[in-house]
Design a protein around this motif. Structure first.
Motif, PDB file in Angstrom:
ATOM      1  N   GLY A   1       0.837  -1.188   0.000  1.00 43.07           N
ATOM      2  CA  GLY A   1       0.000   0.000   0.000  1.00 43.07           C
ATOM      3  C   GLY A   1       0.871   1.236   0.000  1.00 43.07           C
ATOM      4  O   GLY A   1       2.109   1.163  -0.064  1.00 43.07           O
ATOM      5  N   GLY A   2       0.219   2.373   0.097  1.00 44.41           N
ATOM      6  CA  GLY A   2       0.978   3.620   0.102  1.00 44.41           C
ATOM      7  C   GLY A   2       1.938   3.723   1.266  1.00 44.41           C
ATOM      8  O   GLY A   2       2.987   4.379   1.172  1.00 44.41           O
TER       9      GLY A   2
ATOM     10  N   ALA B   1       9.964   0.537   2.503  1.00 47.24           N
ATOM     11  CA  ALA B   1      11.032   0.017   1.657  1.00 47.24           C
ATOM     12  C   ALA B   1      12.321  -0.040   2.462  1.00 47.24           C
ATOM     13  O   ALA B   1      12.625   0.875   3.235  1.00 47.24           O
ATOM     14  CB  ALA B   1      11.214   0.897   0.424  1.00 47.24           C
ATOM     15  N   ARG B   2      13.078  -1.121   2.257  1.00 47.76           N
ATOM     16  CA  ARG B   2      14.341  -1.268   2.969  1.00 47.76           C
ATOM     17  C   ARG B   2      15.244  -2.200   2.184  1.00 47.76           C
ATOM     18  O   ARG B   2      14.781  -2.951   1.315  1.00 47.76           O
ATOM     19  CB  ARG B   2      14.115  -1.821   4.368  1.00 47.76           C
ATOM     20  N   VAL B   3      16.521  -2.172   2.496  1.00 51.58           N
ATOM     21  CA  VAL B   3      17.479  -3.112   1.924  1.00 51.58           C
ATOM     22  C   VAL B   3      17.641  -4.245   2.931  1.00 51.58           C
ATOM     23  O   VAL B   3      18.031  -4.010   4.080  1.00 51.58           O
ATOM     24  CB  VAL B   3      18.827  -2.437   1.633  1.00 51.58           C
TER      25      VAL B   3
ATOM     26  N   GLU C   1       5.593  -4.785   5.818  1.00 49.22           N
ATOM     27  CA  GLU C   1       5.458  -3.854   6.941  1.00 49.22           C
ATOM     28  C   GLU C   1       5.004  -2.491   6.431  1.00 49.22           C
ATOM     29  O   GLU C   1       5.396  -2.052   5.353  1.00 49.22           O
ATOM     30  CB  GLU C   1       6.777  -3.711   7.696  1.00 49.22           C
ATOM     31  N   SER C   2       4.174  -1.823   7.229  1.00 50.64           N
ATOM     32  CA  SER C   2       3.625  -0.532   6.820  1.00 50.64           C
ATOM     33  C   SER C   2       3.850   0.522   7.891  1.00 50.64           C
ATOM     34  O   SER C   2       3.840   0.225   9.088  1.00 50.64           O
ATOM     35  CB  SER C   2       2.116  -0.663   6.542  1.00 50.64           C
TER      36      SER C   2
ATOM     37  N   PRO D   1      11.371   5.066   4.525  1.00 48.57           N
ATOM     38  CA  PRO D   1      10.931   5.280   3.134  1.00 48.57           C
ATOM     39  C   PRO D   1       9.709   4.428   2.807  1.00 48.57           C
ATOM     40  O   PRO D   1       9.648   3.245   3.158  1.00 48.57           O
ATOM     41  CB  PRO D   1      12.144   4.823   2.318  1.00 48.57           C
ATOM     42  N   THR D   2       8.733   5.006   2.147  1.00 43.07           N
ATOM     43  CA  THR D   2       7.517   4.287   1.781  1.00 43.07           C
ATOM     44  C   THR D   2       7.183   4.506   0.313  1.00 43.07           C
ATOM     45  O   THR D   2       7.776   5.365  -0.357  1.00 43.07           O
ATOM     46  CB  THR D   2       6.307   4.741   2.626  1.00 43.07           C
ATOM     47  N   THR D   3       6.202   3.753  -0.167  1.00 42.47           N
ATOM     48  CA  THR D   3       5.762   3.887  -1.554  1.00 42.47           C
ATOM     49  C   THR D   3       5.207   5.279  -1.821  1.00 42.47           C
ATOM     50  O   THR D   3       5.446   5.861  -2.888  1.00 42.47           O
ATOM     51  CB  THR D   3       4.692   2.825  -1.861  1.00 42.47           C
TER      52      THR D   3
END
Length: 491
Positions: free
Chosen positions: A136-137, A141-143, A154-155, A172-174
């Motif tokens: 979702g929005g 994001a992760r490495v 995870e959100s 960081p997210t979408t």
């Protein structure tokens, strides 16, 4: 639950018993408050099967409300697409935390009785067949430890939310990635005091992801969107290709606050020729509650050889289910125009465990109808004929559906009857497409007139969503105010 498979029966009954007292108290209190406020209509509750039920029924069968929210979205997608002339649809609902996908064939959402909750708990009640993933929005994001970029499940949720919400989020997210790529308006994010802090978003992208991958902030954002899109395309493949459907035969119906941001890229990835974005993407699931019919499902296990079972007894079971469904409809006091009945049988070959659900054409069916339907369903699913094997009828199912009055979608349409494309233009900004920046026109959805056509790149903004149109895509506003997007390079 008069159906075989004891573990599934037990878990379904346990889940129903666990939530029933809470839902019973809540719904009766709500219905009482509505009556005291002068509401004379019956309160209806959405079910996971795409229908509604009265408070009394919902209080006894609380488990039927499982997945009712996503089911309402698929129901609305079927209703809206059918009004626009499209019968075969893949619906995708992207919000803040999840991405829900459903398949609609010939205007009817696929329904399944095989659903699993978390922790491996099966629930054996009919529900619209929806596949949900954590995308979702707000997906973070992760490495990962292998040095690979990963998005979700995870959100960041709503609190603290994406970085751009300015509520303390630092992952960081979408949504942050779409913002950096110019696809979202930094000055128009709802619930954010002032403009989004793009410099802070870039700094976090650079430190948390870019430093590990050797990418700049904009490249990191593009990579996040690519990974997220690949994950969502996989979910669509699961409900289409892996179940014998060719996505190219469908239209992609995109809704939810974030669905239209990604829909065109998903359609191109899957060779889906057209995307439909409804007039109000953010409230599509609410529309589903409004247009849903009243529905009651019944099941009875018989576990008999299809060639030797007593057809008269089977007809009697279906007739009794119809009678019980009509009795429940009459007791609910809900206004319905007509009552329709859908019969199905769960069937399998002897020695196999995989069950296929076959439509029974009428209550007084013939044995040949059943066998032919199973052969056809097995061929469509596996493209194999096993004429030497015996078929079993495991369960008989009936859905009794009270058709409610038709709801007009005219009130949702934002499109004016007349107007030029220039009247809808609200400016332009740089947006990232195909590895480069492009000066992209911005249009206001409520100013796009019926019949207007334009080519991408373009961004269409409205109160509840943003639609991204990639270079070369063709957009037309239909008579109901839907955006019909023809995807470049897809025949």
């Amino acid at each position: 639950l008069p159906e075989y498979r004891e573990f599934e029966r037990g878990s379904t009954a346990a889940i129903n018993g666990y939530v029933q007292p809470i839902i019973d108290r809540y719904l009766r209190r709500l219905a009482g408050e509505l009556r005291r406020e002068g509401c004379a209509r019956e309160l209806l509750v959405m079910q996971g099967n795409g229908g509604t039920m009265s408070v009394d029924v919902a209080a006894r069968h609380a488990v039927n409300t499982l997945m009712s929210g996503p089911a309402a979205g698929v129901k609305a997608a079927a209703y809206t697409a059918l009004a626009a002339g499209y019968r075969d649809v893949i619906s995708c609902d992207m919000g803040g935390t999840s991405f829900d996908v459903g398949v609609i064939r010939d205007g009817v959402p696929a329904v399944s009785a095989d659903k699993e909750m978390g922790y491996g708990l099966p629930v054996r009640v009919p529900m619209i067949d929806i596949h949900t993933i954590g995308a979702g929005g707000g997906s973070i994001a992760r490495v990962n430890s292998a040095g690979i970029l990963q998005v979700g499940p995870e959100s960041a949720g709503a609190e603290p939310g994406p970085i751009c919400y300015r509520r303390g989020g630092d992952e960081p997210t979408t949504t942050d990635a779409n913002l950096l790529l110019g696809r979202l308006n930094p000055d128009g994010l709802l619930g954010v005091a002032g403009a989004a802090e793009l410099d802070r978003v870039r700094d976090i992208f650079d430190k948390k992801i870019g430093a590990h991958l050797g990418l700049g902030p904009d490249e990191v954002a593009a990579a996040i969107i690519r990974v997220a899109n690949d994950k969502m395309a996989g979910a669509i493949r699961l409900v289409s290709l892996q179940r014998g459907y060719d996505p190219r035969d469908f239209i992609l119906f995109a809704f939810g606050g974030a669905g239209p941001l990604h829909a065109v890229a998903l359609a191109r990835e899957l060779a889906i020729p057209k995307v439909l974005v409804p007039a109000r993407p953010g409230i599509t699931s609410a529309l589903g509650c409004l247009v849903a019919d009243v529905r009651h499902d019944f099941v009875r296990t018989i576990n008999q050889d299809a060639g030797r079972m007593d057809v008269h007894d089977a007809r009697a079971i279906l007739a009794a289910q119809v009678a019980e469904g009509k009795r429940m409809l009459a007791s609910e006091g809900v206004e319905v125009e007509t009552v329709s009945v859908l019969h199905q049988a769960d069937m399998q070959f002897v020695g196999q465990t995989h069950v296929l659900t076959v439509t029974i054409p009428r209550t007084d069916f013939e044995r040949a109808d059943l066998l032919l339907g199973f052969e056809r369903a097995y061929w469509e699913r596996f493209e194999v004929e096993l004429k030497q094997m015996r078929a079993l009828v495991m369960s008989l199912r009936t859905a009794v559906i009270g058709r409610r009055p038709t709801v007009s979608l005219d009130g949702l349409a934002a499109a004016p009857a007349r107007g030029a494309l220039a009247d809808a233009k609200a400016g332009s900004r740089r947006a990232w497409f195909d590895g480069a920046w492009d000066d992209t026109p911005i249009y206001r959805r409520e100013r796009l007139a019926v019949g207007v056509r334009f080519d991408g790149p373009a961004i269409v903004e409205q109160f509840d969503s943003t639609t991204v149109v990639e270079p070369g895509d063709r957009v037309e506003v239909d008579a109901s105010g839907n955006l019909i997007i023809s995807v470049r390079g897809v025949a």
